[in-house]
Each structure stands twice: as structure tokens, then as C-alpha cells.
Design an enzyme around this catalytic site. Structure first.
Site, PDB file in Angstrom:
ATOM      1  N   ASP A 320       0.823  -1.215   0.000  1.00  0.00           N
ATOM      2  CA  ASP A 320       0.000   0.000   0.000  1.00  0.00           C
ATOM      3  C   ASP A 320       0.855   1.262   0.000  1.00  0.00           C
ATOM      4  OD1 ASP A 320       0.837  -0.689   2.672  1.00  0.00           O
ATOM      5  OD2 ASP A 320      -0.457   0.905   3.396  1.00  0.00           O
ATOM      6  N   GLU A 321       0.257   2.350  -0.418  1.00  0.00           N
ATOM      7  CA  GLU A 321       0.806   3.695  -0.269  1.00  0.00           C
ATOM      8  C   GLU A 321       2.280   3.769  -0.668  1.00  0.00           C
ATOM      9  OE1 GLU A 321      -2.074   5.345   3.289  1.00  0.00           O
ATOM     10  OE2 GLU A 321      -0.201   4.362   3.853  1.00  0.00           O
ATOM     11  N   CYS A 322       2.560   3.342  -1.880  1.00  0.00           N
ATOM     12  CA  CYS A 322       3.933   3.361  -2.386  1.00  0.00           C
ATOM     13  C   CYS A 322       4.096   4.517  -3.381  1.00  0.00           C
ATOM     14  CB  CYS A 322       4.283   2.037  -3.061  1.00  0.00           C
ATOM     15  SG  CYS A 322       5.963   2.015  -3.750  1.00  0.00           S
TER      16      CYS A 322
END
EC number: 3.2.1.52
Length: 749
Positions: A320-322
Site C-alpha cells: 500500500d501507499e507506495c
């Protein structure tokens, strides 16, 4: 002068201190209470076959419990028979309590264990001293979902091994069977990896920690070094402890994002090669793993040690959230994109995760990740945790992938659970107990075949604002108990009213055990109802639906409340009373009458469902939202779009000013707009601009502004426009994206 209509009436019915029905959570699938009770004063004889290994293991737990209420006695006429029954579902059980004693059958050790938990709750030890009396009952039970999980983030804050065990005990008591252990983060690496000692020396510690909320500007820090990690021996101890309670521990090793702590120890894992520090504040960071061979070697080495510690089929890899900023600027990343025929950096993330999946599959394990792993194409055998709503889970299920539902709207227990002003600091949002309870993990849009891919649901405990075990307990319980009934009882759950009754003794038990749960059952909630062309009214209620509610207006005397009341300007304070004494927290709401109150409003872009998506009338109800939180009932949140509203008056009104109120929280992708415009409806049906204003950069969380209209004239309607801030600038959370716009009461005068 307008009169306030308050009717004196009988108090609401008071719930009994303890539930009349057995206080069993989660509610069994089938329960029939008998007439009578089993008295174990003379003891009970335990009957277990030595060949039945599962029953023997559970009987050892049963003996520890029996010793508190009625010591086992071979000579007793009452018998306690424990045995496995392969005809039952693996996690199912059948429990009977009658004059002959107790019979417990389970489809496996897990089924027997869950039956024992039910038996202990049926005994109700929270009434005071342990009692040898158990009511007659016949219970047939099994779970609705295979995956019943709770998560705990230890990357932001670390918790002692003993607390991890008590957390597991609570999960087991309420028949949860998965513990998702979030072990690595930007702010700390929490698991010993022997091949890479710098993870323990450097990555496990940060030099200081953010004080207060991320949105508080300027940021303040405590100046205290913080950190630590779990040794591999401690991990083995926790995994074994959970296994004894039929809980599988799923480890999470974040990749390719949320990797700054690891890169701080080994800079070559990043794309820049430059040294970085372990993060000291919360959020999303641009230093992510670079998809080099050195990185894959590192991760495979790490995961090899993780696999040796955790027997779980699943290894959680985050995903996530890369941020892709460094990948966009990296020659290596662009070369891989070209050579592999990838579409873009999202495709590169899919490539990254697919490589890790192949490695884990080769070791007999499966990956599970947050729903961002769908971007660029889902790895072949991946299971998805859908957290950004249910859309990712729906898409994955339609593709034939298994899904665990954990949407923020229902499953993020780091959200506020009360609107009280003194509620402890939380990340944001609003998730009260009933909303958790009302969740059903299977979306209606799925076919019967697709729905089979919904394995269950999970509650998440992210600990940015939970530095102590006590805070974790407060945020987790009793929302975890509500979720346990969601995933065990399924659509057959009894309903929130029944749950609240059964919950009361559990709250008492937790208090006796020193488990610091949140008890909001008698806290009062105020709600503005009506609007959209109808008169507004104030409604007061508590979660328990019981006690006497009294309302005080201004400095007037308290009066009994029994139905919604028509408000006038002033402050309304309400309090629940039980047996004549205040119970729970009071609530206070200030109402201001203005030209817009109760008028009809239409929005071009609907608010997000999480933030009053179905109630745009909240911004024309005479009540302002919180100065600290944007997740209450008064703020509306619009994702990526403008606030563009049409307001229709019931009769022509002369408008001189429109006052605005916006939330500003750059740390959470929320920016106040740069300008506002107002248009008046003409007799020909056209709108003409009658005012505009450029807004200042907010100094705090709230931006308030009043717009004076040119040539005020009577009009039947207004158009109010506040354009979205636009692309979030570099250096802010969410840079490169369009963020959120949060709007509060529009005061029209």
C-alpha cells in the site's frame, strides 16, 4: 418570541444491569434455553478419551476454568463430556447443559475451544464471585466466515510481549482466529533478522517522535529516542501462544513502500543510495525499495527467516501507499519498465510484488496484501485486503481472488468512536460501535459464486496515536466484540439492541479484569434531523436506548426529553440519568438560526459515503462541526472534486452575506480551497455572480470566511462554489494528487 416545545414524559425504559438473555458474544447460531440450571457445588466428573488428542488439549483448559467454580470430582454424578465429532464443521460445536451435566462436541480442537468459550460466558462469572450455577441450554453453533481477524501495528509504537498475549487472549475469547501482526514501518522495524543486524541496531529505533496530531503546525517532537524489536525467540513464543488458542499469526513485512526504516540501515535498498533517517513523524514517505537485484536478495533473505518463524499460510507483504516519485526518476526503474514491457510505474509495482509472490509460492506460502496490489495487475495467487472501501475487494472477487474486507468506514479502529470533545486523540474519522456492528462483509453487487471469495473481515489497529497498551485497549474494545459478531454470526446476528444488552456484563467483566475498554453506552448523541425543505429538529439519544434524558437550554432548568424538539438560537445540553444519577457523558450543541436552515440543497459532486455522503443537508442545519475533527455528523467531505451547491429557498429571501467554514489538514490530504464564489438565481432561471473572494492560507485547522454580496436582492436560490484546492504540492502528504475538500455550515444572512 418563538416558544421552545419540550414535552414532559415518562423516562425511557431502563435496561437491566445485566442482560436477561445469556450474555454470549458473538451470538450463537442456534440457542435454546432450558428450564432449570446445573448446580456444580458437588463438583463434576470430566470424561475425555485419551485417544482424542484435540479433546484432551481443550480439557486441560476446561480444568483451569472449572477449578474456579467447581473442582473436578471423579465421584460426581454430573459429567462433563468433551469429544471431537467429525460430522460437525471444523470450527463448529454443539454444547448441552442439562441435569446430567455438560456435553461439548466440536468438529476439531478449534470447535471444542470455541464451545468452551461459550460455556464460560454462559456461566457469567461477571456477576461477582465465580458461581457453580450454569443454566440449562442447547447450543448449535458455527462461524459464518472463515477469516475473523484483528490487526495490530507495532511499527509506530511497540508493545510488550505480555500485552501481545493479553490481546491474543481477547481475540480468542470472542472467537477471532487471525492475528495480523504489522511488524515493519517507516518509523520502526520490529522483528529480529539475524542476517541483517543493522535492522536491529538502526532500523528499530527513531531519534524522536511527533507530539500531538500530524495536522498541528508547526510539528513538535519529544526529543526522546524510541524503539525496540521482538527477538526471534519472542516471536516463537507469541506464535505458539496464539496457536494454543487456535489463532494464526499473519506477519506483515511492508514492501515496496513504507520502507524508510530499512533503507535507513541499508541505503543501497533505495533508489537514491542516499542516507535517510528512520521516520520520526507519521505519513507516507518517498523513500521506497528500489526493484534492484540487491533489494530482492535482501527481501528474500528476510522472508526466509520470517517463514521459519511463522507457520501461517499467508505472509502479508503490504503493497500500500507506495509513492512512485523515485521510481520515475530512477534509470534502473525505467530500464526495467522498458525491458519487461510494463505500462508504467504501477506496472512496475505489480512486477515487484509478482516476484515476491513467486518466491513465497516456491516456499509453500501465499501472499496477502492491501488493495493497492491490484494496481498494474494482480499477482496470480494473491489475496486482497480491501481497505480503501470495498471497491478493491469487489474487483478482486470478480477476478476470482480471495478477499478479506477491512474498509476504513467500518473496520479502522484508530478512528474516533465518540463525538465527545474530551475523546482521546485519534487519527481522524468517526466509527461508532453501532456502525461496526451493522457491517456485512459481502457486497450485494457480487454473484453467489463471487461472494464465496469473501473470506471474512478484519479490524485494524494503527497505532500512530496509541502509545500505550491502555490506549490500544480503549480503541479496540468493544468495537472488536462488535466485529466478532459480524464475522461469526453473519447476517443471523440478533441486532444491535440485543448486542448492547449482552455487552453490558462484558464491559463490567473487562473493568474487573483491568481491561480499559471504552464504555459509551450512556453517552448522549445529538443529531439534527429534517431539512431539505422540511423544518429541522434536535434529537437526543444514547447507544443503550435507556435511562432518562434531560435537556437544558441555556441557563434554564432541566426538562425531561422524549421526542425531537424544534430549536431556537441557543445552546442545548443533554444528560442521561440512571436511577437519578448522571450516566455517561453529556452532550452540548449550539444552534444558530439563519436563512439557509432547513432549505433544500443539491450538490453537483456528492460527498464521500464516509463523510455524510447521504446528508448534504448537514451544512444547512444551524449547527457547526468540530474544530478538531472532520469526521463528525456536521462536516461533508468531497474527494478530488469541487464543492458546487445549489440552494433553493422556500420563498424569495434577501441575502447579504454567506459565511463559509472549511477544514484544513494537509497531513491527511485535506486542503481548504483558494477561493469562493456565490451566484444568485434570477427570474429567468439563470444564475449571476454576486460575489467572490480569494481565501487566505489557513493558519490552523479551520478556515472561516464571510463573503459580502454585491447589491443584495431578493432571490429564490443561490449557487455556491468552492473549487477544490487542486494538485497537492510537493512536500505535502499526497503530493501529485487532488485531495479532499471538507465543508461545514454555510451561514446565509
Amino acid at each position: 418570541m418563538k416558544k421552545l416545545f419540550l414535552l414532559l414524559a415518562l423516562a425511557l425504559p431502563l435496561l437491566p444491569l445485566y442482560a436477561q438473555e445469556p450474555a454470549i458474544i458473538p451470538a450463537p447460531l442456534n440457542l435454546a434455553m432450558g428450564e432449570g440450571q446445573l448446580d456444580l457445588t458437588a463438583g463434576i466428573a470430566l470424561k475425555v478419551s485419551k485417544k482424542d488428542t484435540a479433546a484432551t488439549a481443550v480439557s486441560a483448559m476446561a480444568i483451569k476454568w472449572l477449578e474456579k467454580i467447581a473442582p473436578p470430582s471423579k465421584n460426581s454424578k454430573a459429567r462433563f463430556v468433551i469429544q471431537t465429532n467429525p460430522a460437525l464443521p471444523a470450527e463448529g460445536y454443539r454444547l448441552e447443559v442439562n441435569a446430567a451435566g455438560i456435553s461439548l462436541q466440536g468438529g476439531s480442537g478449534a470447535g471444542l475451544f470455541y464451545g468452551l468459550q461459550t460455556l464460560m460466558q454462559l456461566n457469567q462469572p461477571w456477576k461477582g464471585a465465580p458461581t457453580p450455577i450454569i443454566p440449562y441450554a442447547t447450543i448449535k453453533d458455527q462461524p459464518a466466515f472463515a477469516y475473523r481477524g484483528m490487526h495490530l501495528d507495532v511499527g509506530r509504537h511497540l508493545f510488550p510481549v505480555e500485552f501481545i498475549k493479553t490481546y491474543i487472549d481477547m481475540l480468542a475469547r470472542y472467537k477471532m482466529n487471525r492475528f495480523h501482526w504489522h511488524l515493519t514501518e517507516d518509523q520502526g522495524w520490529r522483528i529480529e533478522i539475524k542476517k541483517y543486524p543493522k535492522l536491529q541496531e538502526i532500523s528499530a529505533y527513531r531519534k524522536e517522535t511527533l507530539i500531538g496530531h500530524y495536522n498541528d503546525q508547526p510539528h513538535q517532537f519529544d526529543g526522546q529516542r524510541y524503539g525496540g524489536y521482538y527477538t526471534q525467540d519472542e516471536v516463537r513464543e507469541i506464535v505458539a501462544y496464539a496457536a494454543e488458542r487456535f489463532i494464526t499469526v499473519i506477519p506483515e513485512i511492508e514492501l515496496p513502500g513504507h520502507a524508510q526504516a530499512a533503507i535507513a540501515a541499508y541505503p543501497e535498498l533505495g533508489c537514491t543510495g542516499k542516507p535517510v533517517e528512520v521516520a520520526t513523524k507519521w505519513g507516507i514517505f518517498e523513500d521506497v525499495y528500489c526493484p534492484s537485484e540487491a533489494t530482492f536478495t535482501f527481501l528474500e533473505d528476510v522472508l526466509s527467516e520470517v517463514i521459519a518463524l511463522f507457520p501461517s499460510e499467508y505472509i502479508h507483504i503490504g503493497g500500500d501507499e507506495c509513492p512512485k516519485v523515485q521510481w520515475e526518476q530512477s534509470e534502473l526503474c525505467q530500464k526495467i519498465i522498458q525491458e519487461e514491457g510494463l505500462k508504467d510505474e504501477h506496472g512496475l509495482q505489480s512486477y515487484f510484488i509478482a516476484r515476491i509472490e513467486r518466491f513465497l509460492n516456491s516456499r509453500g506460502r501465499q501472499i496477502i496484501g492491501w488493495d493497492e496490489i491490484l494496481e498494474g495487475g494482480l499477482a496470480p495467487n494473491a489475496t486482497v485486503m480491501s481497505w480503501r472501501g470495498e471497491a478493491g475487494g469487489i474487483e478482486a472477487a470478480k477476478q476470482g481472488h480471495d478477499v478479506v474486507m477491512t474498509p476504513t468506514t467500518y473496520c479502522y479502529f484508530d478512528y474516533y468512536q465518540s463525538t465527545a470533545e474530551d475523546e482521546p486523540l485519534a487519527i481522524g474519522g468517526y466509527l461508532p460501535l453501532q456502525k461496526v456492528y451493522d457491517y456485512h462483509p459481502v457486497p450485494e453487487s457480487l454473484t453467489e459464486e463471487q461472494a464465496r471469495h469473501i473470506l471474512g473481515a478484519q479490524g485494524n489497529i494503527w497505532t500512530e496515536y496509541m502509545p500505550t497498551p491502555e490506549k490500544v485497549m480503549y480503541m479496540a474494545y468493544p468495537r472488536m466484540q462488535a466485529l466478532s459478531e459480524v464475522v461469526w454470526s453473519g447476517k443471523g446476528k440478533k441486532g444491535f439492541g440485543s448486542f448492547v444488552q449482552r455487552l453490558q456484563p462484558h464491559l463490567k467483566w473487562m473493568e474487573q479484569e483491568g481491561i480499559q475498554a471504552a464504555n459509551h453506552l450512556f453517552d448522549l448523541q445529538a443529531e439534527v434531523i429534517g431539512g431539505q425543505g422540511a423544518p429541522v429538529a434536535l434529537s437526543f439519544s444514547n447507544m443503550a436506548g435507556a435511562g432518562e434524558i434531560r435537556v437544558q437550554v441555556g441557563r434554564g432548568r432541566e426538562m425531561a426529553y422524549d421526542k425531537p424538539l424544534r430549536p431556537v438560537d441557543g445552546t442545548y445540553r443533554a444528560q442521561t440519568y440512571v436511577d437519578g444519577k448522571p450516566a455517561g457523558r453529556s452532550t452540548s450543541i449550539r444552534f444558530k438560526q439563519h436563512l439557509g436552515v432547513g432549505q433544500r440543497i443539491e450538490l453537483k459532486h456528492l460527498p464521500h459515503p464516509k463523510y455524510n455522503g447521504s446528508k448534504p443537508a448537514a451544512i444547512l442545519n444551524g449547527v457547526k462541526g468540530s474544530n478538531e475533527r472532520y469526521g463528525d455528523a456536521e462536516w461533508i467531505g468531497i474527494d478530488k472534486e469541487d464543492f458546487d451547491a445549489l440552494i433553493f429557498f422556500d420563498e424569495a429571501k434577501k441575502v447579504s452575506t454567506v459565511s463559509f467554514r472549511f477544514f484544513h489538514g494537509p497531513g491527511q490530504w485535506i486542503n481548504a480551497p483558494r477561493e469562493v464564489k456565490v451566484f444568485a438565481l434570477q427570474e429567468d432561471g439563470q444564475y449571476i455572480q454576486v460575489g467572490s473572494r480569494t481565501l487566505p492560507v489557513p493558519e490552523g485547522k479551520i478556515l472561516e470566511a464571510t463573503l459580502e454580496l454585491r447589491q443584495p436582492a431578493a432571490t429564490r436560490g443561490l449557487r455556491v462554489l468552492a473549487p477544490n484546492y487542486g494538485i497537492i504540492p510537493a512536500g505535502q502528504q499526497g503530493a501529485g494528487h487532488r485531495g479532499w475538500l471538507f465543508v461545514d455550515e454555510l451561514i446565509i444572512e
